[in-house]
Design a protein around this motif. Structure first.
Motif, mmCIF file in Angstrom:
data_model
loop_
_atom_site.group_PDB
_atom_site.id
_atom_site.type_symbol
_atom_site.label_atom_id
_atom_site.label_comp_id
_atom_site.label_asym_id
_atom_site.label_seq_id
_atom_site.Cartn_x
_atom_site.Cartn_y
_atom_site.Cartn_z
ATOM 1 N N ASP A 234 32.671 6.945 81.337
ATOM 2 C CA ASP A 234 31.346 7.508 81.642
ATOM 3 C C ASP A 234 31.124 8.836 80.920
ATOM 4 N N MET A 235 32.197 9.456 80.470
ATOM 5 C CA MET A 235 32.104 10.755 79.808
ATOM 6 C C MET A 235 31.726 10.637 78.331
ATOM 7 N N ILE A 236 31.636 9.418 77.827
ATOM 8 C CA ILE A 236 31.409 9.208 76.396
ATOM 9 C C ILE A 236 29.956 9.402 75.989
ATOM 10 N N THR A 237 29.030 9.358 76.892
ATOM 11 C CA THR A 237 27.616 9.385 76.525
ATOM 12 C C THR A 237 27.316 10.502 75.540
ATOM 13 N N GLU A 238 26.657 10.124 74.477
ATOM 14 C CA GLU A 238 26.227 11.049 73.434
ATOM 15 C C GLU A 238 27.372 11.795 72.758
ATOM 16 N N SER A 239 28.532 11.176 72.678
ATOM 17 C CA SER A 239 29.677 11.804 72.034
ATOM 18 C C SER A 239 29.509 11.821 70.520
ATOM 19 N N GLU A 240 29.756 12.972 69.932
ATOM 20 C CA GLU A 240 29.748 13.094 68.478
ATOM 21 C C GLU A 240 31.151 12.921 67.917
ATOM 22 N N GLU A 241 32.142 12.835 68.771
ATOM 23 C CA GLU A 241 33.545 12.783 68.366
ATOM 24 C C GLU A 241 34.138 11.377 68.419
ATOM 25 N N LEU A 242 33.512 10.481 69.150
ATOM 26 C CA LEU A 242 34.104 9.175 69.438
ATOM 27 C C LEU A 242 34.464 8.392 68.180
ATOM 28 N N GLU A 243 33.570 8.319 67.228
ATOM 29 C CA GLU A 243 33.822 7.521 66.018
ATOM 30 C C GLU A 243 35.065 8.001 65.274
ATOM 31 N N ASP A 244 35.307 9.302 65.264
ATOM 32 C CA ASP A 244 36.502 9.835 64.605
ATOM 33 C C ASP A 244 37.776 9.513 65.379
ATOM 34 N N LEU A 245 37.669 9.349 66.693
ATOM 35 C CA LEU A 245 38.838 9.067 67.523
ATOM 36 C C LEU A 245 39.290 7.617 67.453
ATOM 37 N N LEU A 246 38.362 6.700 67.269
ATOM 38 C CA LEU A 246 38.690 5.278 67.355
ATOM 39 C C LEU A 246 39.829 4.850 66.426
ATOM 40 N N PRO A 247 39.859 5.269 65.152
ATOM 41 C CA PRO A 247 40.977 4.845 64.301
ATOM 42 C C PRO A 247 42.322 5.469 64.708
ATOM 43 N N LYS A 248 42.299 6.566 65.448
ATOM 44 C CA LYS A 248 43.515 7.276 65.864
ATOM 45 C C LYS A 248 43.953 6.893 67.267
ATOM 46 N N ARG A 249 43.236 5.987 67.890
ATOM 47 C CA ARG A 249 43.383 5.706 69.319
ATOM 48 C C ARG A 249 44.821 5.353 69.722
ATOM 49 N N GLU A 250 45.453 4.434 69.008
ATOM 50 C CA GLU A 250 46.817 4.036 69.361
ATOM 51 C C GLU A 250 47.785 5.202 69.234
ATOM 52 N N GLY A 251 47.683 5.930 68.139
ATOM 53 C CA GLY A 251 48.584 7.070 67.930
ATOM 54 C C GLY A 251 48.410 8.145 68.989
ATOM 55 N N LEU A 252 47.182 8.387 69.371
ATOM 56 C CA LEU A 252 46.917 9.377 70.422
ATOM 57 C C LEU A 252 47.487 8.911 71.756
ATOM 58 N N ALA A 253 47.378 7.618 72.034
ATOM 59 C CA ALA A 253 47.941 7.074 73.275
ATOM 60 C C ALA A 253 49.455 7.243 73.298
ATOM 61 N N VAL A 254 50.089 6.997 72.169
ATOM 62 C CA VAL A 254 51.548 7.166 72.087
ATOM 63 C C VAL A 254 51.918 8.623 72.333
ATOM 64 N N ARG A 255 51.190 9.545 71.717
ATOM 65 C CA ARG A 255 51.496 10.971 71.918
ATOM 66 C C ARG A 255 51.300 11.378 73.371
ATOM 67 N N LEU A 256 50.241 10.887 74.008
ATOM 68 C CA LEU A 256 50.026 11.194 75.427
ATOM 69 C C LEU A 256 51.160 10.621 76.276
ATOM 70 N N PHE A 257 51.618 9.434 75.946
ATOM 71 C CA PHE A 257 52.729 8.821 76.661
ATOM 72 C C PHE A 257 54.003 9.655 76.468
ATOM 73 N N GLU A 258 54.282 10.032 75.233
ATOM 74 C CA GLU A 258 55.481 10.826 74.938
ATOM 75 C C GLU A 258 55.474 12.165 75.668
ATOM 76 N N LYS A 259 54.303 12.752 75.828
ATOM 77 C CA LYS A 259 54.186 14.030 76.532
ATOM 78 C C LYS A 259 54.196 13.866 78.048
#
Length: 92
Positions: free
Chosen positions: A34-59
């Motif tokens: 629900d926090m995504i509405t009108e996001s200017e950052e989302l498109e840049d995050l999508l290709p990095k999504r898996e890597g970001l998930a791994v980093r969040l898991f590792e932390k």
């Protein structure tokens, strides 16, 4: 403020303070869509999504199920991604 409110704020700060901007956005956007509405950052995050998930898991910010949500995959696929990246508990 009430002590319980201050404690809640401290817990949120402890959870999120050491995240990069992209990690924080991935955490918020993909766990709370629900926090995504009108996001200017989302498109840049999508290709990095898996890597970001791994980093969040590792932390230790997400577990296996929430990590899979952030990555946009099912739990077995996320476990496979972790294994391929050499995360000890999931490596073959």
């Amino acid at each position: 403020m009430k002590p319980s409110e201050l404690k809640a704020i401290d817990e949120v700060k402890g959870l999120l303070n050491d995240l990069s901007k992209d990690e924080l956005l991935a955490f918020v956007y993909f766990l709370y869509p629900d926090m995504i509405t009108e996001s200017e950052e989302l498109e840049d995050l999508l290709p990095k999504r898996e890597g970001l998930a791994v980093r969040l898991f590792e932390k230790g910010k997400v577990g296996l199920e929430k990590g899979a949500l952030v990555a946009g995959v099912d739990v077995p696929k996320f476990a496979s991604i972790l294994g391929k990246r050499g995360i000890a508990r999931y490596a073959d």
